[in-house]
Every structure is written in C-alpha cells, then in structure tokens.
Design a protein around this motif. Sequence first.
Motif, short mmCIF file in Angstrom:
data_model
loop_
_atom_site.label_atom_id
_atom_site.label_comp_id
_atom_site.label_asym_id
_atom_site.label_seq_id
_atom_site.Cartn_x
_atom_site.Cartn_y
_atom_site.Cartn_z
N ILE A 1 -0.17 3.64 -9.06
CA ILE A 1 -1.52 3.25 -8.21
C ILE A 1 -2.15 2.15 -8.75
O ILE A 1 -2.44 2.22 -10.14
CB ILE A 1 -2.32 4.27 -8.34
CG1 ILE A 1 -1.62 5.45 -7.18
CG2 ILE A 1 -3.70 3.66 -7.47
CD1 ILE A 1 -2.27 6.75 -7.05
N SER A 2 -2.52 0.92 -8.19
CA SER A 2 -3.16 -0.24 -8.81
C SER A 2 -4.60 -0.07 -8.50
O SER A 2 -5.42 -0.40 -9.36
CB SER A 2 -2.54 -1.53 -8.28
OG SER A 2 -1.07 -1.52 -8.54
N GLU A 3 -4.74 0.34 -7.37
CA GLU A 3 -6.50 0.06 -6.71
C GLU A 3 -6.52 1.08 -5.60
O GLU A 3 -5.72 1.28 -4.74
CB GLU A 3 -6.68 -1.11 -6.55
CG GLU A 3 -8.21 -1.33 -6.02
CD GLU A 3 -8.42 -2.94 -5.58
OE1 GLU A 3 -9.70 -3.04 -5.42
OE2 GLU A 3 -7.52 -3.57 -5.63
N PRO B 1 -6.15 4.64 -10.61
CA PRO B 1 -5.41 3.38 -11.09
C PRO B 1 -4.58 3.66 -12.41
O PRO B 1 -4.93 4.37 -13.37
CB PRO B 1 -6.29 2.33 -11.53
CG PRO B 1 -7.48 2.67 -10.34
CD PRO B 1 -7.59 4.34 -10.28
N GLY B 2 -3.11 3.52 -12.53
CA GLY B 2 -2.24 3.77 -13.47
C GLY B 2 -1.55 5.03 -13.25
O GLY B 2 -0.44 5.19 -13.87
N VAL C 1 -0.39 -0.04 -4.34
CA VAL C 1 0.41 0.34 -5.33
C VAL C 1 1.43 -0.56 -5.64
O VAL C 1 1.63 -1.73 -4.91
CB VAL C 1 1.14 1.54 -4.99
CG1 VAL C 1 0.51 2.77 -4.81
CG2 VAL C 1 1.92 1.28 -3.51
N GLU C 2 2.04 -0.60 -6.62
CA GLU C 2 3.19 -1.30 -7.18
C GLU C 2 4.39 -0.54 -7.62
O GLU C 2 4.35 0.63 -7.98
CB GLU C 2 2.74 -2.40 -8.12
CG GLU C 2 2.41 -1.74 -9.49
CD GLU C 2 1.98 -2.59 -10.47
OE1 GLU C 2 2.37 -2.34 -11.69
OE2 GLU C 2 0.83 -3.06 -10.15
N GLN C 3 5.74 -1.05 -7.10
CA GLN C 3 6.99 -0.13 -7.40
C GLN C 3 7.06 -0.14 -8.84
O GLN C 3 6.93 -1.14 -9.56
CB GLN C 3 7.97 -0.69 -6.64
CG GLN C 3 9.14 0.13 -6.36
CD GLN C 3 10.46 -0.37 -5.75
OE1 GLN C 3 9.96 -1.26 -4.83
NE2 GLN C 3 11.41 0.44 -5.47
N VAL C 4 7.61 1.04 -9.32
CA VAL C 4 8.00 1.33 -10.67
C VAL C 4 9.53 1.40 -10.81
O VAL C 4 10.21 1.96 -9.99
CB VAL C 4 7.32 2.63 -11.23
CG1 VAL C 4 8.15 2.85 -12.71
CG2 VAL C 4 5.75 2.55 -11.23
N THR D 1 0.78 -1.33 0.06
CA THR D 1 -0.04 -0.13 0.21
C THR D 1 0.88 1.39 -0.02
O THR D 1 2.10 1.20 0.30
CB THR D 1 -0.76 0.10 1.18
OG1 THR D 1 -0.05 0.08 2.42
CG2 THR D 1 -1.84 -1.24 1.39
N LEU D 2 0.37 2.32 -0.22
CA LEU D 2 0.92 3.71 -0.17
C LEU D 2 1.69 3.92 1.09
O LEU D 2 2.75 4.45 1.26
CB LEU D 2 0.32 4.80 -0.60
CG LEU D 2 0.54 6.09 -0.92
CD1 LEU D 2 2.12 6.07 -2.17
CD2 LEU D 2 -0.43 7.05 -1.54
N LYS D 3 0.94 3.48 2.04
CA LYS D 3 1.48 3.68 3.43
C LYS D 3 2.80 3.07 3.66
O LYS D 3 3.62 3.61 4.33
CB LYS D 3 0.53 3.03 4.63
CG LYS D 3 0.79 2.90 6.10
CD LYS D 3 -0.14 2.07 6.75
CE LYS D 3 0.43 2.09 8.25
NZ LYS D 3 -0.47 1.15 8.86
#
Length: 74
Positions: free
Chosen positions: A14-16, A33-34, A70-73, A2-4
Amino acid sequence: MTLKDGKTGMELKISEIGDSALKERLMTMGLIPGTKVQVLRSAPLGDPIAIRVRSYNLALRKADAEHITVEQVG
C-alpha cells in the motif's frame, strides 16, 4: 495502480489511501501505507475481492479498493 486492479495471487504494498468515507475505518483494520497485502480471489461477478492483510482475510468492495493506491512487490 489501485487495489481494485490487483489480480489473484498478486502481492502488493500500500502506497496511499485516498480520501473516502471509509479511510479511517480501513486504516484501523491495518490498511496503512507500507503494509503488504495479497489478493486472494474475487467473487464470481468480480465484486467484492478478498485480500490477505497482516494475519487475516478481508473482503473489500471494488468501489472502496479503488481509493487504495498500491505498487507491486517482487
């Protein structure tokens, strides 16, 4: 993740956005998202956190950030 859980300097996508009282408000501020965000810093006691989204900085409470998956870029 999560963003936290994001650390200073991390770039995330952001995924959801989970159900919360602020979901609609967060989406109108560009957290959809995105969208890529960057964790800028956190307050001395860890709450709130500052993120860069699109062309502005946003302070977000960790209680609200935990609803954003989220997912890391990179």
